[in-house]
Motif scaffolding. Structure first.
Motif, PDB file in Angstrom:
ATOM      1  N   THR A 194       0.818  -1.206   0.000  1.00 29.52           N
ATOM      2  CA  THR A 194       0.000   0.000   0.000  1.00 29.52           C
ATOM      3  C   THR A 194       0.858   1.264   0.000  1.00 29.52           C
ATOM      4  O   THR A 194       0.376   2.341   0.307  1.00 29.52           O
ATOM      5  N   VAL A 195       2.143   1.088  -0.319  1.00 27.76           N
ATOM      6  CA  VAL A 195       3.027   2.251  -0.344  1.00 27.76           C
ATOM      7  C   VAL A 195       2.519   3.233  -1.383  1.00 27.76           C
ATOM      8  O   VAL A 195       2.215   2.857  -2.511  1.00 27.76           O
ATOM      9  N   LYS A 196       2.407   4.498  -0.961  1.00 29.15           N
ATOM     10  CA  LYS A 196       1.910   5.514  -1.890  1.00 29.15           C
ATOM     11  C   LYS A 196       2.867   5.665  -3.066  1.00 29.15           C
ATOM     12  O   LYS A 196       4.066   5.777  -2.866  1.00 29.15           O
ATOM     13  N   GLN A 197       2.331   5.705  -4.243  1.00 26.35           N
ATOM     14  CA  GLN A 197       3.170   5.867  -5.423  1.00 26.35           C
ATOM     15  C   GLN A 197       3.750   7.274  -5.507  1.00 26.35           C
ATOM     16  O   GLN A 197       4.796   7.486  -6.067  1.00 26.35           O
ATOM     17  N   LYS A 198       3.005   8.237  -4.901  1.00 27.10           N
ATOM     18  CA  LYS A 198       3.457   9.620  -4.944  1.00 27.10           C
ATOM     19  C   LYS A 198       4.691   9.812  -4.063  1.00 27.10           C
ATOM     20  O   LYS A 198       4.756   9.302  -2.954  1.00 27.10           O
ATOM     21  N   GLY A 199       5.686  10.505  -4.576  1.00 23.01           N
ATOM     22  CA  GLY A 199       6.862  10.760  -3.759  1.00 23.01           C
ATOM     23  C   GLY A 199       7.876   9.631  -3.877  1.00 23.01           C
ATOM     24  O   GLY A 199       7.541   8.517  -4.258  1.00 23.01           O
ATOM     25  N   ASN A 200       9.146   9.949  -3.524  1.00 22.47           N
ATOM     26  CA  ASN A 200      10.220   8.974  -3.699  1.00 22.47           C
ATOM     27  C   ASN A 200      10.782   8.467  -2.378  1.00 22.47           C
ATOM     28  O   ASN A 200      11.860   7.871  -2.361  1.00 22.47           O
ATOM     29  N   ILE A 201      10.085   8.708  -1.270  1.00 25.39           N
ATOM     30  CA  ILE A 201      10.617   8.298   0.029  1.00 25.39           C
ATOM     31  C   ILE A 201      10.790   6.773   0.124  1.00 25.39           C
ATOM     32  O   ILE A 201      11.827   6.294   0.574  1.00 25.39           O
ATOM     33  N   PRO A 202       9.786   5.968  -0.335  1.00 26.82           N
ATOM     34  CA  PRO A 202       9.985   4.508  -0.273  1.00 26.82           C
ATOM     35  C   PRO A 202      11.203   4.058  -1.085  1.00 26.82           C
ATOM     36  O   PRO A 202      11.940   3.176  -0.665  1.00 26.82           O
ATOM     37  N   LEU A 203      11.422   4.713  -2.220  1.00 30.48           N
ATOM     38  CA  LEU A 203      12.580   4.374  -3.060  1.00 30.48           C
ATOM     39  C   LEU A 203      13.878   4.695  -2.322  1.00 30.48           C
ATOM     40  O   LEU A 203      14.836   3.911  -2.323  1.00 30.48           O
ATOM     41  N   PHE A 204      13.905   5.854  -1.680  1.00 32.84           N
ATOM     42  CA  PHE A 204      15.074   6.265  -0.904  1.00 32.84           C
ATOM     43  C   PHE A 204      15.341   5.255   0.218  1.00 32.84           C
ATOM     44  O   PHE A 204      16.463   4.793   0.408  1.00 32.84           O
ATOM     45  N   ASN A 205      14.265   4.886   0.941  1.00 35.84           N
ATOM     46  CA  ASN A 205      14.406   3.919   2.039  1.00 35.84           C
ATOM     47  C   ASN A 205      14.927   2.582   1.536  1.00 35.84           C
ATOM     48  O   ASN A 205      15.771   1.949   2.162  1.00 35.84           O
ATOM     49  N   LYS A 206      14.402   2.168   0.385  1.00 38.42           N
ATOM     50  CA  LYS A 206      14.796   0.877  -0.192  1.00 38.42           C
ATOM     51  C   LYS A 206      16.306   0.834  -0.442  1.00 38.42           C
ATOM     52  O   LYS A 206      16.986  -0.102  -0.038  1.00 38.42           O
ATOM     53  N   TRP A 207      16.841   1.865  -1.076  1.00 37.79           N
ATOM     54  CA  TRP A 207      18.256   1.859  -1.417  1.00 37.79           C
ATOM     55  C   TRP A 207      19.139   2.150  -0.222  1.00 37.79           C
ATOM     56  O   TRP A 207      20.283   1.680  -0.154  1.00 37.79           O
ATOM     57  N   PHE A 208      18.641   2.907   0.726  1.00 41.44           N
ATOM     58  CA  PHE A 208      19.375   3.126   1.976  1.00 41.44           C
ATOM     59  C   PHE A 208      19.610   1.772   2.658  1.00 41.44           C
ATOM     60  O   PHE A 208      20.735   1.408   3.007  1.00 41.44           O
ATOM     61  N   LEU A 209      18.520   1.016   2.817  1.00 44.05           N
ATOM     62  CA  LEU A 209      18.628  -0.277   3.509  1.00 44.05           C
ATOM     63  C   LEU A 209      19.447  -1.280   2.695  1.00 44.05           C
ATOM     64  O   LEU A 209      20.166  -2.098   3.247  1.00 44.05           O
ATOM     65  N   LYS A 210      19.305  -1.190   1.367  1.00 47.01           N
ATOM     66  CA  LYS A 210      20.055  -2.111   0.505  1.00 47.01           C
ATOM     67  C   LYS A 210      21.558  -1.917   0.685  1.00 47.01           C
ATOM     68  O   LYS A 210      22.313  -2.890   0.804  1.00 47.01           O
ATOM     69  N   THR A 211      22.004  -0.658   0.712  1.00 51.73           N
ATOM     70  CA  THR A 211      23.445  -0.428   0.869  1.00 51.73           C
ATOM     71  C   THR A 211      23.910  -0.885   2.258  1.00 51.73           C
ATOM     72  O   THR A 211      25.005  -1.426   2.384  1.00 51.73           O
ATOM     73  N   VAL A 212      23.078  -0.691   3.266  1.00 51.94           N
ATOM     74  CA  VAL A 212      23.460  -1.157   4.610  1.00 51.94           C
ATOM     75  C   VAL A 212      23.575  -2.685   4.607  1.00 51.94           C
ATOM     76  O   VAL A 212      24.514  -3.253   5.172  1.00 51.94           O
ATOM     77  N   SER A 213      22.618  -3.358   3.933  1.00 47.43           N
ATOM     78  CA  SER A 213      22.665  -4.829   3.931  1.00 47.43           C
ATOM     79  C   SER A 213      23.867  -5.349   3.136  1.00 47.43           C
ATOM     80  O   SER A 213      24.422  -6.381   3.454  1.00 47.43           O
ATOM     81  N   ILE A 214      24.295  -4.632   2.106  1.00 46.66           N
ATOM     82  CA  ILE A 214      25.436  -5.084   1.291  1.00 46.66           C
ATOM     83  C   ILE A 214      26.776  -4.746   1.964  1.00 46.66           C
ATOM     84  O   ILE A 214      27.659  -5.586   2.079  1.00 46.66           O
ATOM     85  N   PHE A 215      26.904  -3.508   2.416  1.00 47.83           N
ATOM     86  CA  PHE A 215      28.212  -3.044   2.897  1.00 47.83           C
ATOM     87  C   PHE A 215      28.350  -3.069   4.434  1.00 47.83           C
ATOM     88  O   PHE A 215      29.413  -2.799   4.965  1.00 47.83           O
ATOM     89  N   GLY A 216      27.274  -3.340   5.122  1.00 42.98           N
ATOM     90  CA  GLY A 216      27.338  -3.376   6.588  1.00 42.98           C
ATOM     91  C   GLY A 216      27.172  -2.001   7.217  1.00 42.98           C
ATOM     92  O   GLY A 216      26.984  -1.862   8.415  1.00 42.98           O
ATOM     93  N   ARG A 217      27.263  -0.977   6.399  1.00 46.18           N
ATOM     94  CA  ARG A 217      27.016   0.411   6.812  1.00 46.18           C
ATOM     95  C   ARG A 217      26.420   1.128   5.616  1.00 46.18           C
ATOM     96  O   ARG A 217      26.534   0.655   4.491  1.00 46.18           O
ATOM     97  N   THR A 218      25.871   2.299   5.866  1.00 44.54           N
ATOM     98  CA  THR A 218      25.336   3.025   4.724  1.00 44.54           C
ATOM     99  C   THR A 218      26.482   3.480   3.807  1.00 44.54           C
ATOM    100  O   THR A 218      27.565   3.836   4.278  1.00 44.54           O
ATOM    101  N   TYR A 219      26.221   3.417   2.510  1.00 45.76           N
ATOM    102  CA  TYR A 219      27.198   3.884   1.525  1.00 45.76           C
ATOM    103  C   TYR A 219      26.480   4.940   0.685  1.00 45.76           C
ATOM    104  O   TYR A 219      25.741   4.628  -0.246  1.00 45.76           O
ATOM    105  N   ASP A 220      26.704   6.207   1.078  1.00 41.84           N
ATOM    106  CA  ASP A 220      25.920   7.320   0.522  1.00 41.84           C
ATOM    107  C   ASP A 220      25.972   7.398  -1.000  1.00 41.84           C
ATOM    108  O   ASP A 220      24.956   7.558  -1.656  1.00 41.84           O
ATOM    109  N   LEU A 221      27.169   7.283  -1.537  1.00 36.33           N
ATOM    110  CA  LEU A 221      27.316   7.473  -2.982  1.00 36.33           C
ATOM    111  C   LEU A 221      26.563   6.390  -3.766  1.00 36.33           C
ATOM    112  O   LEU A 221      25.863   6.680  -4.746  1.00 36.33           O
ATOM    113  N   GLY A 222      26.701   5.148  -3.314  1.00 31.00           N
ATOM    114  CA  GLY A 222      25.994   4.044  -3.972  1.00 31.00           C
ATOM    115  C   GLY A 222      24.488   4.233  -3.863  1.00 31.00           C
ATOM    116  O   GLY A 222      23.732   4.017  -4.821  1.00 31.00           O
TER     117      GLY A 222
END
Ligand code: SF4
Ligand code: SF4
Length: 189
Positions: A103-131
């Protein structure tokens, strides 16, 4: 004083408790959380009202609330709450429920931002801003917004070119794995 929840309708109330470990039944509706929240004036439903609706299992109106995605996890509400209700953890749980219920609202990019934030943490063990920023920009197709700030951020060491190699990746991966299996085992009405 604890609110008695109708078991038949205890879906989202119980789901939030299961995911976050936070029991919102004790909320006094004193509104100290709302009065201190930096984003309360920008949202239609403030934190205290989210808790109130949770107590009454108003699932749809809660997961469609803008605060769920605008909460900055600053914990101001938590520090003010006389019942020590961890609102940021509640919001995390609501985001998980919202994604699971699709039910994530399609409007806005916050879910997309959250998705990639968590993805980089899961891959690198910490957030990787540039990626994270690169993946986010590909997702939004907005490649050039704010690129002029990049050299200054690099110069001031606000952003790193490479991910951190100091993180305990195995441990972080384990946390993500445990969280995933826990979420898969929860049934939300
Ligand atoms: S501060 Fe705590 S007790 Fe007061 S309304 Fe907010 S969540 Fe409820
Ligand atoms: S944690 Fe979220 S709900 Fe609480 S004060 Fe900060 S922004 Fe508001």
């Amino acid at each position: 004083m604890h609110l008695v929840i109708n078991k038949r309708e205890a879906g989202i109330f119980n789901a939030v408790k299961e995911i976050s470990g936070v029991d919102v039944a004790g909320c006094l509706q004193c509104k100290k959380c709302t009065n201190g929240c930096p984003v309360a004036k920008l949202v239609k439903v403030p934190p205290s009202e989210i808790i109130r609706r949770l107590q009454f299992n108003e699932c749809d109106s809660i997961i469609n609330s803008d605060l769920v995605w605008m909460c900055a996890s600053c914990d101001t509400c938590f520090s003010r709450c006389p019942m020590q209700i961890d609102m940021a953890a509640v919001m995390d749980a609501l985001r998980i429920i919202s994604i699971r219920k699709n039910t994530v609202k399609q409007k806005g990019n916050i879910p997309l931002f959250n998705k990639w934030f968590l993805k980089t943490v899961s891959i690198f063990g910490r957030t990787y801003d540039l990626g994270m920023i690169a993946a986010y920009k590909v997702g939004t197709s907005n490649y050039f917004q704010d690129v002029d700030k990049f050299p200054m951020m690099l110069q001031k060491r606000k952003i790193a070119l490479f991910p951190s190699f100091k993180a305990d990746k195995k441990y972080v991966k384990k946390i993500f794995k445990n969280r995933k299996s826990r979420n898969n085992n929860q049934d939300i009405e």
